[in-house]
Structures are given as C-alpha cells and as structure tokens.
Design a protein around this motif. Structure first.
Motif, PDB file in Angstrom:
ATOM      1  N   LEU A 135       0.824  -1.211   0.000  1.00  0.00           N
ATOM      2  CA  LEU A 135       0.000   0.000   0.000  1.00  0.00           C
ATOM      3  C   LEU A 135       0.858   1.260   0.000  1.00  0.00           C
ATOM      4  CD1 LEU A 135      -2.740  -1.144   2.534  1.00  0.00           C
ATOM      5  CD2 LEU A 135      -3.037  -0.798   0.062  1.00  0.00           C
ATOM      6  N   SER A 136       1.947   1.240   0.745  1.00  0.00           N
ATOM      7  CA  SER A 136       2.836   2.401   0.809  1.00  0.00           C
ATOM      8  C   SER A 136       3.500   2.665  -0.541  1.00  0.00           C
ATOM      9  CB  SER A 136       3.889   2.189   1.895  1.00  0.00           C
ATOM     10  OG  SER A 136       4.721   3.319   1.990  1.00  0.00           O
ATOM     11  N   VAL A 137       3.946   1.606  -1.210  1.00  0.00           N
ATOM     12  CA  VAL A 137       4.563   1.768  -2.537  1.00  0.00           C
ATOM     13  C   VAL A 137       3.524   2.300  -3.523  1.00  0.00           C
ATOM     14  CG1 VAL A 137       5.633   0.563  -4.487  1.00  0.00           C
ATOM     15  CG2 VAL A 137       6.352   0.041  -2.131  1.00  0.00           C
ATOM     16  N   ASP A 138       2.312   1.767  -3.476  1.00  0.00           N
ATOM     17  CA  ASP A 138       1.244   2.253  -4.349  1.00  0.00           C
ATOM     18  C   ASP A 138       1.027   3.757  -4.142  1.00  0.00           C
ATOM     19  OD1 ASP A 138      -1.048   1.535  -6.228  1.00  0.00           O
ATOM     20  OD2 ASP A 138      -2.171   2.396  -4.548  1.00  0.00           O
ATOM     21  N   GLU A 139       0.993   4.174  -2.898  1.00  0.00           N
ATOM     22  CA  GLU A 139       0.810   5.593  -2.574  1.00  0.00           C
ATOM     23  C   GLU A 139       1.982   6.434  -3.081  1.00  0.00           C
ATOM     24  OE1 GLU A 139       0.906   7.882   1.594  1.00  0.00           O
ATOM     25  OE2 GLU A 139      -0.679   6.371   1.454  1.00  0.00           O
ATOM     26  N   GLN A 140       3.189   5.935  -2.888  1.00  0.00           N
ATOM     27  CA  GLN A 140       4.380   6.659  -3.360  1.00  0.00           C
ATOM     28  C   GLN A 140       4.368   6.800  -4.883  1.00  0.00           C
ATOM     29  OE1 GLN A 140       6.718   8.265  -1.726  1.00  0.00           O
ATOM     30  NE2 GLN A 140       6.215   7.583   0.333  1.00  0.00           N
ATOM     31  N   LEU A 141       4.023   5.723  -5.585  1.00  0.00           N
ATOM     32  CA  LEU A 141       4.003   5.770  -7.051  1.00  0.00           C
ATOM     33  C   LEU A 141       2.960   6.751  -7.562  1.00  0.00           C
ATOM     34  CD1 LEU A 141       4.553   2.022  -7.935  1.00  0.00           C
ATOM     35  CD2 LEU A 141       6.171   3.914  -8.198  1.00  0.00           C
ATOM     36  N   LYS A 142       1.805   6.768  -6.935  1.00  0.00           N
ATOM     37  CA  LYS A 142       0.775   7.721  -7.355  1.00  0.00           C
ATOM     38  C   LYS A 142       1.242   9.153  -7.119  1.00  0.00           C
ATOM     39  CE  LYS A 142      -3.043   4.519  -7.128  1.00  0.00           C
ATOM     40  NZ  LYS A 142      -4.195   3.999  -6.415  1.00  0.00           N
ATOM     41  N   GLU A 143       1.911   9.389  -6.004  1.00  0.00           N
ATOM     42  CA  GLU A 143       2.458  10.724  -5.721  1.00  0.00           C
ATOM     43  C   GLU A 143       3.516  11.104  -6.758  1.00  0.00           C
ATOM     44  OE1 GLU A 143       3.221  14.319  -3.560  1.00  0.00           O
ATOM     45  OE2 GLU A 143       1.588  12.893  -3.346  1.00  0.00           O
ATOM     46  N   LEU A 144       4.422  10.185  -7.034  1.00  0.00           N
ATOM     47  CA  LEU A 144       5.506  10.448  -7.983  1.00  0.00           C
ATOM     48  C   LEU A 144       4.999  10.670  -9.410  1.00  0.00           C
ATOM     49  CD1 LEU A 144       7.968   7.736  -6.672  1.00  0.00           C
ATOM     50  CD2 LEU A 144       8.495  10.195  -6.780  1.00  0.00           C
ATOM     51  N   LEU A 145       4.049   9.837  -9.822  1.00  0.00           N
ATOM     52  CA  LEU A 145       3.633   9.853 -11.221  1.00  0.00           C
ATOM     53  C   LEU A 145       2.416  10.725 -11.510  1.00  0.00           C
ATOM     54  CD1 LEU A 145       4.242   6.095 -12.020  1.00  0.00           C
ATOM     55  CD2 LEU A 145       5.537   8.060 -12.908  1.00  0.00           C
ATOM     56  N   LEU A 146       1.445  10.715 -10.642  1.00  0.00           N
ATOM     57  CA  LEU A 146       0.210  11.442 -10.942  1.00  0.00           C
ATOM     58  C   LEU A 146       0.279  12.911 -10.545  1.00  0.00           C
ATOM     59  CD1 LEU A 146      -2.415   8.712 -10.004  1.00  0.00           C
ATOM     60  CD2 LEU A 146      -1.428   9.237 -12.245  1.00  0.00           C
ATOM     61  N   THR A 147       1.011  13.223  -9.494  1.00  0.00           N
ATOM     62  CA  THR A 147       1.161  14.636  -9.124  1.00  0.00           C
ATOM     63  C   THR A 147       2.458  15.215  -9.663  1.00  0.00           C
ATOM     64  OG1 THR A 147       2.299  14.276  -7.020  1.00  0.00           O
ATOM     65  CG2 THR A 147      -0.132  14.235  -6.980  1.00  0.00           C
ATOM     66  N   ASP A 148       3.352  14.339 -10.152  1.00  0.00           N
ATOM     67  CA  ASP A 148       4.662  14.736 -10.687  1.00  0.00           C
ATOM     68  C   ASP A 148       5.408  15.629  -9.694  1.00  0.00           C
ATOM     69  OD1 ASP A 148       6.722  14.560 -12.486  1.00  0.00           O
ATOM     70  OD2 ASP A 148       5.956  16.126 -13.818  1.00  0.00           O
ATOM     71  N   ALA A 149       5.426  15.191  -8.452  1.00  0.00           N
ATOM     72  CA  ALA A 149       6.013  15.950  -7.351  1.00  0.00           C
ATOM     73  C   ALA A 149       7.499  16.270  -7.545  1.00  0.00           C
ATOM     74  CB  ALA A 149       5.814  15.182  -6.043  1.00  0.00           C
ATOM     75  N   HIS A 150       8.187  15.482  -8.370  1.00  0.00           N
ATOM     76  CA  HIS A 150       9.622  15.700  -8.575  1.00  0.00           C
ATOM     77  C   HIS A 150       9.952  16.070 -10.021  1.00  0.00           C
ATOM     78  CE1 HIS A 150      10.634  14.496  -4.522  1.00  0.00           C
ATOM     79  NE2 HIS A 150       9.783  13.500  -4.667  1.00  0.00           N
ATOM     80  N   ALA A 151       8.962  16.600 -10.725  1.00  0.00           N
ATOM     81  CA  ALA A 151       9.151  17.074 -12.105  1.00  0.00           C
ATOM     82  C   ALA A 151       9.829  16.017 -12.985  1.00  0.00           C
ATOM     83  CB  ALA A 151       9.937  18.386 -12.113  1.00  0.00           C
ATOM     84  N   LEU A 152       9.269  14.829 -12.972  1.00  0.00           N
ATOM     85  CA  LEU A 152       9.810  13.749 -13.790  1.00  0.00           C
ATOM     86  C   LEU A 152       9.471  13.944 -15.265  1.00  0.00           C
ATOM     87  CD1 LEU A 152       9.052  10.764 -11.396  1.00  0.00           C
ATOM     88  CD2 LEU A 152      11.208  12.026 -11.667  1.00  0.00           C
TER      89      LEU A 152
END
Length: 180
Positions: A135-152
């Motif tokens: 669940l934590s990894v799922d949450e992290q991936l959604k943060e990283l990819l869907l909000t683009d928190a780190h300008a990927l």
C-alpha cells in the motif's frame, strides 16, 4: 513507442505486459530488473534492502539507456524510487543523487502505464505478503507519477479494470497519441 508498466507488487503489471505482448506482437518485452539481476546471480536480501532496490534502479536506468523502439518494460526507474521511499530504511536513500539520472532517462519513455491497487482489490494476497509495504509503494508511485512531485516530466496513463480492459485502455491511448 517505449512503454513502461509501473506499479507495486501484485497489482497486475506482468499480467498487463502479457496482454499487451499479445496485442502488440512487434514489441520487445524487457523483463523487470529483479529477475534480470537474479538470473545473473545477484543475491537479494529477504526482504530486499536499500542496496537491493538501488541495484534494481541502476539496472532499470541501464535498460532504458539501451532500449530499442517498440518496447514494453516491466517496471521503470520510478518503481524503484517508490520502493525506496517506502522502505523502512528510506533515510539511507538519497533521492536527490538519483533524480538527475532518472529525469534524463525517463525522456526516453513515451508512456508510463500505472497499475494501481483498485478498490476492491482485484488481487488476492497470501498471508506472508507485506500488505503495508504494498500500500505504501502504491501511494508513493501515485504521488511520484500522478502529481509529478519531482518534475519527472513523463506521460502517465493510470489504468483499471480487468487485464483485458487495462490493455484496451493502453491501446486506445496509443491510438489517440498517434492522431496528428
């Protein structure tokens, strides 16, 4: 196109890759870094350590660097960042050191397909699996990819439904992308 399928463990990534491989027979499939490293004799800790996830991250970056056109990746560098950020020893991981390389290599991807955990969850887990980490990894991936928190800066398609429905969503997205 270069397409990566991302998501936490036991979310349906490999099943989606199998569906897409059948529907896109001209595409090459790149196995996930864990299996590549394991085949080469890399000995993973149980559970995997920060070093183990960094080794997978480095392999994923190398895979993208060497990628041909028309390829399906089972996982991408963002997957391993998600695992590292969710890891109990996440303080030992320096994201800022990796971000420039990750951003650079992600430019070689045309699309990341995110397979998240659905509600209700489609995947039955065994009692030995770490549901909290999943669940934590799922949450992290959604943060990283869907909000683009780190300008990927990569295009992301989140899919849901049965394996066939997910594959259809990817194909429809590809068709829309090819229309001028």
């Amino acid at each position: 196109m270069r397409i990566a399928v991302a998501g936490t463990h036991r979310a349906g990534k490999s099943t989606l890759i199998d569906e897409l491989s059948d529907l896109l027979p001209d595409y090459v499939t790149v196995e996930e870094p864990y299996h590549q490293l394991e085949e080469e004799g890399y000995a993973f800790a149980a559970p995997p350590s920060v070093d183990d996830f960094e080794a997978q991250l480095a392999r994923s970056i190398a895979d993208l660097d060497e990628a041909p056109r028309d390829v399906l990746f089972d996982r991408c560098p963002v997957d391993f960042i998600g695992y590292l950020l969710a890891h109990e020893d996440h303080d030992a991981f320096d994201l800022d050191v990796w971000l420039p390389r990750v951003r650079s290599v992600l430019r070689k991807l045309d699309l990341i397909v995110l397979v998240g955990i659905e509600q209700p969850d489609r995947i039955a887990l065994s009692a030995s699996e770490d549901e909290e980490l999943r669940l934590s990894v799922d949450e992290q991936l959604k943060e990283l990819l869907l909000t683009d928190a780190h300008a990927l800066g990569v295009e992301v398609l989140e899919v849901e439904g049965s394996p066939r429905a997910r594959a259809k969503q990817v194909l429809e997205h590809l068709e829309r992308s090819l229309v001028p």
